[in-house]
Enzyme design. Structure first.
Site, PDB file in Angstrom:
ATOM      1  N   SER A 249       5.271  -2.870 -13.430  1.00  0.00           N
ATOM      2  CA  SER A 249       6.075  -2.861 -14.655  1.00  0.00           C
ATOM      3  C   SER A 249       5.540  -3.793 -15.746  1.00  0.00           C
ATOM      4  CB  SER A 249       7.540  -3.168 -14.332  1.00  0.00           C
ATOM      5  OG  SER A 249       8.062  -2.180 -13.454  1.00  0.00           O
TER       6      SER A 249
ATOM      7  N   GLU B 281       0.312  -6.359  -6.335  1.00  0.00           N
ATOM      8  CA  GLU B 281       1.352  -5.461  -6.840  1.00  0.00           C
ATOM      9  C   GLU B 281       2.550  -5.505  -5.902  1.00  0.00           C
ATOM     10  OE1 GLU B 281      -0.564  -2.277  -9.592  1.00  0.00           O
ATOM     11  OE2 GLU B 281      -0.477  -1.464  -7.578  1.00  0.00           O
TER      12      GLU B 281
ATOM     13  N   GLY C 168       6.995   0.639 -10.962  1.00  0.00           N
ATOM     14  CA  GLY C 168       7.743   1.771 -11.497  1.00  0.00           C
ATOM     15  C   GLY C 168       9.248   1.563 -11.537  1.00  0.00           C
TER      16      GLY C 168
ATOM     17  N   ASN D   6      -3.853   2.809 -14.192  1.00  0.00           N
ATOM     18  CA  ASN D   6      -3.793   3.726 -13.047  1.00  0.00           C
ATOM     19  C   ASN D   6      -2.857   4.861 -13.443  1.00  0.00           C
ATOM     20  OD1 ASN D   6      -3.416   5.062 -10.670  1.00  0.00           O
ATOM     21  ND2 ASN D   6      -2.374   3.373  -9.608  1.00  0.00           N
TER      22      ASN D   6
ATOM     23  N   LYS E 128      -2.170   7.529 -11.949  1.00  0.00           N
ATOM     24  CA  LYS E 128      -1.499   8.192 -10.817  1.00  0.00           C
ATOM     25  C   LYS E 128      -1.589   9.720 -10.988  1.00  0.00           C
ATOM     26  CE  LYS E 128       1.172   4.023 -10.194  1.00  0.00           C
ATOM     27  NZ  LYS E 128       2.386   3.359  -9.754  1.00  0.00           N
TER      28      LYS E 128
ATOM     29  N   GLU F 233       1.276   3.016  -2.846  1.00  0.00           N
ATOM     30  CA  GLU F 233       1.709   4.412  -2.659  1.00  0.00           C
ATOM     31  C   GLU F 233       0.872   5.094  -1.577  1.00  0.00           C
ATOM     32  OE1 GLU F 233       1.548   5.335  -6.840  1.00  0.00           O
ATOM     33  OE2 GLU F 233       3.258   3.992  -7.126  1.00  0.00           O
TER      34      GLU F 233
ATOM     35  N   HIS G 221      -3.703   1.189  -2.594  1.00  0.00           N
ATOM     36  CA  HIS G 221      -2.507   1.154  -3.437  1.00  0.00           C
ATOM     37  C   HIS G 221      -1.267   1.317  -2.547  1.00  0.00           C
ATOM     38  CE1 HIS G 221       0.530   2.188  -6.378  1.00  0.00           C
ATOM     39  NE2 HIS G 221      -0.245   1.585  -7.260  1.00  0.00           N
TER      40      HIS G 221
HETATM   41  P1  13P Z   1       3.949   0.533 -13.025  1.00  0.00           P
HETATM   42  O1  13P Z   1       3.177  -0.202 -14.103  1.00  0.00           O
HETATM   43  O2  13P Z   1       4.385   1.906 -13.437  1.00  0.00           O
HETATM   44  O3  13P Z   1       5.035  -0.298 -12.450  1.00  0.00           O
HETATM   45  O4  13P Z   1       2.890   0.800 -11.827  1.00  0.00           O
HETATM   46  C1  13P Z   1       2.121  -0.248 -11.362  1.00  0.00           C
HETATM   47  C2  13P Z   1       1.103   0.306 -10.450  1.00  0.00           C
HETATM   48  O5  13P Z   1       1.413   0.792  -9.373  1.00  0.00           O
HETATM   49  C3  13P Z   1      -0.298   0.287 -10.885  1.00  0.00           C
HETATM   50  O6  13P Z   1      -1.175   0.597  -9.840  1.00  0.00           O
END
Ligand code: 13P
Length: 250
Positions: free
Chosen positions: A212, A167, A173, A9, A11, A97, A95
């Site tokens: 992560s 997640e 992140g 992903n 982003k 976010e 997601h």
């Molecule tokens: P990270 O791997 O940067 O922690 O992000 C995970 C994520 O949100 C994937 O959709």
């Protein structure tokens, strides 16, 4: 046996140039990733480009979001049929976010899931608790509520056509990965909940872990019984890092 899936992903990252390089790097190394299925989810505007660059490779294309509507006066939205026009196979929905920053709730996420499925895309349904929710001991309640919204709208059989991504928000992140045991416990809860409704669906559905994931922790995470791969953010932005995770899927 469920196939391992590793999905990147991206982003809101990348540029025309960096994305060309990233795709070149991933496609060059993908053949060495064995049986692991691989997907990448670029920002919308780069989907046509990435679709062309991926032609003939084993890497599938996905979106990071989709409209719950089919067409019409919805400024700024992207429909599932548009995603189909460029060969998308997967669509990330819900997601954390989107949920936290853009106020997308369980019901809205369920409608996006339904739209993706209706268009023949495979939804990657994201679920997961915040740190506060984990500390309150309500992780399972939160994940169950997020799943139930989709099951209520689409029925349990719909989950067989989807991928679930667990997640934990506190691991996204932050560099803080859930331990393989912490992740496995929630994955087992999800599969057990689905099994209570339909054993066949529970056996079939791929449940990815996200938060992560790196080359150094992927193997241990993916070796857990109910973890069928990963949804990767930061580490999907460098070809070598991403490929190391894909290889760990074997
Ligand atoms: P990270 O791997 O940067 O922690 O992000 C995970 C994520 O949100 C994937 O959709």
């Amino acid at each position: 046996m469920r196939q391992t899936l590793v999905a990147g992903n991206w982003k809101m990252n990348g540029s025309l140039e960096s994305i060309k390089q990233l795709v070149a790097g991933i496609t060059a190394g993908a053949a060495d990733s064995g049986d692991t299925a691989i997907a990448v989810c670029p920002p919308f505007v780069y989907i046509p480009l990435v679709s062309e660059l991926l032609a003939g490779s084993k890497i599938a294309l996905g979106s990071q979001d989709n409209s719950d509507q089919e067409a019409g006066a919805f400024t700024g939205e992207i429909s599932c049929s548009m995603l189909n026009d460029f060969g998308c196979r997967y669509a990330i929905v819900g997601h954390s976010e989107r949920r936290a920053l853009y106020g997308e709730d369980d019901d809205f996420t369920a409608r996006k899931f339904a739209a993706a499925r209706k268009a023949g895309l495979t939804p990657i349904l994201c679920v997961g608790e915040s740190l506060e929710e984990r500390e309150q001991g309500i992780t399972e309640d939160v994940v169950a509520r997020q799943l139930d919204a989709v099951i209520k709208l689409e029925g349990i059989a719909a989950i067989a056509d989807a991928v679930i991504a667990y997640e934990p928000v506190w691991a996204i992140g932050t560099g803080k990965t859930a331990s393989p045991r912490q992740a496995q416990d929630v994955h087992a809860f999800i599969r057990g909940k689905l099994a209570g409704l339909d054993q066949g669906v529970a056996d079939k559905v791929q449940i990815l872990y996200g938060g992560s994931v790196k080359g150094s922790n992927a193997k241990e995470l993916f070796s857990m019984q109910d973890i069928d791969g990963g949804l990767i953010g930061g580490a999907s932005l460098a070809a070598d890092d991403f490929l190391a995770i894909c290889t760990a899927g074997n």
